[in-house]
Write an enzyme that holds these catalytic residues in place. Sequence first.
Site, mmCIF file in Angstrom:
data_model
loop_
_atom_site.group_PDB
_atom_site.id
_atom_site.type_symbol
_atom_site.label_atom_id
_atom_site.label_comp_id
_atom_site.label_asym_id
_atom_site.label_seq_id
_atom_site.Cartn_x
_atom_site.Cartn_y
_atom_site.Cartn_z
ATOM 1 N N GLY A 1 -14.385 1.074 11.924
ATOM 2 C CA GLY A 1 -13.859 1.588 13.194
ATOM 3 C C GLY A 1 -12.740 0.746 13.786
ATOM 4 C CB ILE A 2 -10.997 -2.315 12.595
ATOM 5 C CG1 ILE A 2 -12.323 -3.099 12.503
ATOM 6 C CG2 ILE A 2 -9.859 -3.217 13.081
ATOM 7 C CD1 ILE A 2 -12.331 -4.205 11.453
ATOM 8 N N GLY A 3 -9.495 0.506 12.821
ATOM 9 C CA GLY A 3 -8.275 1.307 12.977
ATOM 10 C C GLY A 3 -8.352 2.212 14.197
ATOM 11 C CE1 TYR B 1 -3.437 7.276 11.632
ATOM 12 C CE2 TYR B 1 -1.945 8.283 10.059
ATOM 13 C CZ TYR B 1 -2.475 7.159 10.649
ATOM 14 O OH TYR B 1 -2.047 5.911 10.261
ATOM 15 C CE1 TYR C 1 -3.686 2.519 0.593
ATOM 16 C CE2 TYR C 1 -2.311 3.330 2.390
ATOM 17 C CZ TYR C 1 -3.394 3.484 1.534
ATOM 18 O OH TYR C 1 -4.174 4.611 1.630
ATOM 19 N N GLY D 1 -13.554 1.182 7.437
ATOM 20 C CA GLY D 1 -14.820 1.885 7.635
ATOM 21 C C GLY D 1 -15.662 1.308 8.761
ATOM 22 C CB VAL E 1 -7.791 -1.930 9.024
ATOM 23 C CG1 VAL E 1 -9.087 -2.730 8.909
ATOM 24 C CG2 VAL E 1 -7.595 -1.435 10.458
#
Lengths: 167, 167
Positions: free
Chosen positions: A95-97, A131, A26, A93, A87
Site C-alpha cells: 500500500g506504499i504507492g 490507477y 523498469y 503490495g 516503490v
Amino acid sequence: MTTTIRPAARADVPRILEFIRSLAAYERAPEAVTATEASLEREGFGPNPYYFCLIAEHDGRTAGYALFFYNYSTWVGPGIYLEDIFVEPELRGLGIGKLLLERVAAIAVEKGCARLQWAVLDWNTPAIEFYRAMGGEFLDEWRNVRVTGEALRRLATCGGADGACAP
Amino acid sequence: MTTTIRPAARADVPRILEFIRSLAAYERAPEAVTATEASLEREGFGPNPYYFCLIAEHDGRTAGYALFFYNYSTWVGPGIYLEDIFVEPELRGLGIGKLLLERVAAIAVEKGCARLQWAVLDWNTPAIEFYRAMGGEFLDEWRNVRVTGEALRRLATCGGADGACAP
C-alpha cells in the site's frame, strides 16, 4: 510495520537519483537518465524549484518516492502533474504507492488544483489497474508529441528574436 | 503582410480568453472552459505565473496564441510544455502557427530546456501532419491518466496530514 510520507529534503538527493535510475530501468530506458545529484539539487531545492518530491519510509527505510510539478490547463487552471511514482520492488503490495498517490492528491486539493495527471506506459498492466482502481480516467484520445535534440535546435533557430527564417 | 510574435501582456487577457474558447470549441469541448478573465490574469500575470503566453499579430490584428509552462523530466531536467497553440481559422495557411511554435522552441533553447512537448487529439490530422513536419516525435507508448472532481477529493481525503485512511 508503518509507512510514513514526508517531503524530500536536500539530503535525500542521492537516494532520489537511485530511485529515478531504478524507475528508468523498469521503464526499459536505463540509459535515458542524464540527471545528476548536482542537477537534481539545483532544480528541486533552490528558490524557484522546478519540482517537488515526497519520500515514503517503511520501517525507517526509504521505500519509494513521488515527484511532481504544477501544470496549467487553460480550461480549469492550475493542476499537478505527477512525473514519477515508484516503490522498491521488494516492498510492493504493502500500500506504499497508494499512500504516495493519496498524499499527492491531498496536496492538489489543498492547493486548489482541479486535476492530478500523469502518464503510464501502455504495457505496464499492474500500474494501469492500480490507477484505474484509484479513480484514474484514461485520456486515450490525446497523443503526446515531443521535439528534442537536433530537431528542437533547428526549430529554435527559426524562432529567435531576429526571426531568422521568417517568410 | 507581416506577422509578429510578442509576449502577451495583462491587457491581452480578454483576447486570450476568446482564443481559449475558440480552441475548446474546435476540440469539441466548448463547455469545458471554466477559466475567467480574472483567473487568467491572476494565474498568468502575478509574481509567480503558472503560465506564459505569446500573441501572434498579423497585419496589426491578433491572429493566434501559444501558451506554455515549464515542466520537469527526472531524466533530462526542465522542459517546456505547450498547453495551447491556436490560429484564427481564416488566417491559417500563412505560417503563423509555425512562427508561434518556432518562437516557443527558441525560448526552450534559450532557457536550456532539453524538450518541448505537447498533446494533440488523435483525429486532428492537419495538426498531426504539421507537428510531424516540424520534427515532432509521437510518444504513442504512453497513456495519459487523470483524476479530477469527486475521485480526486476521495483520493485526497485518505492522503491528508492525519492519514485518515491509513492501513
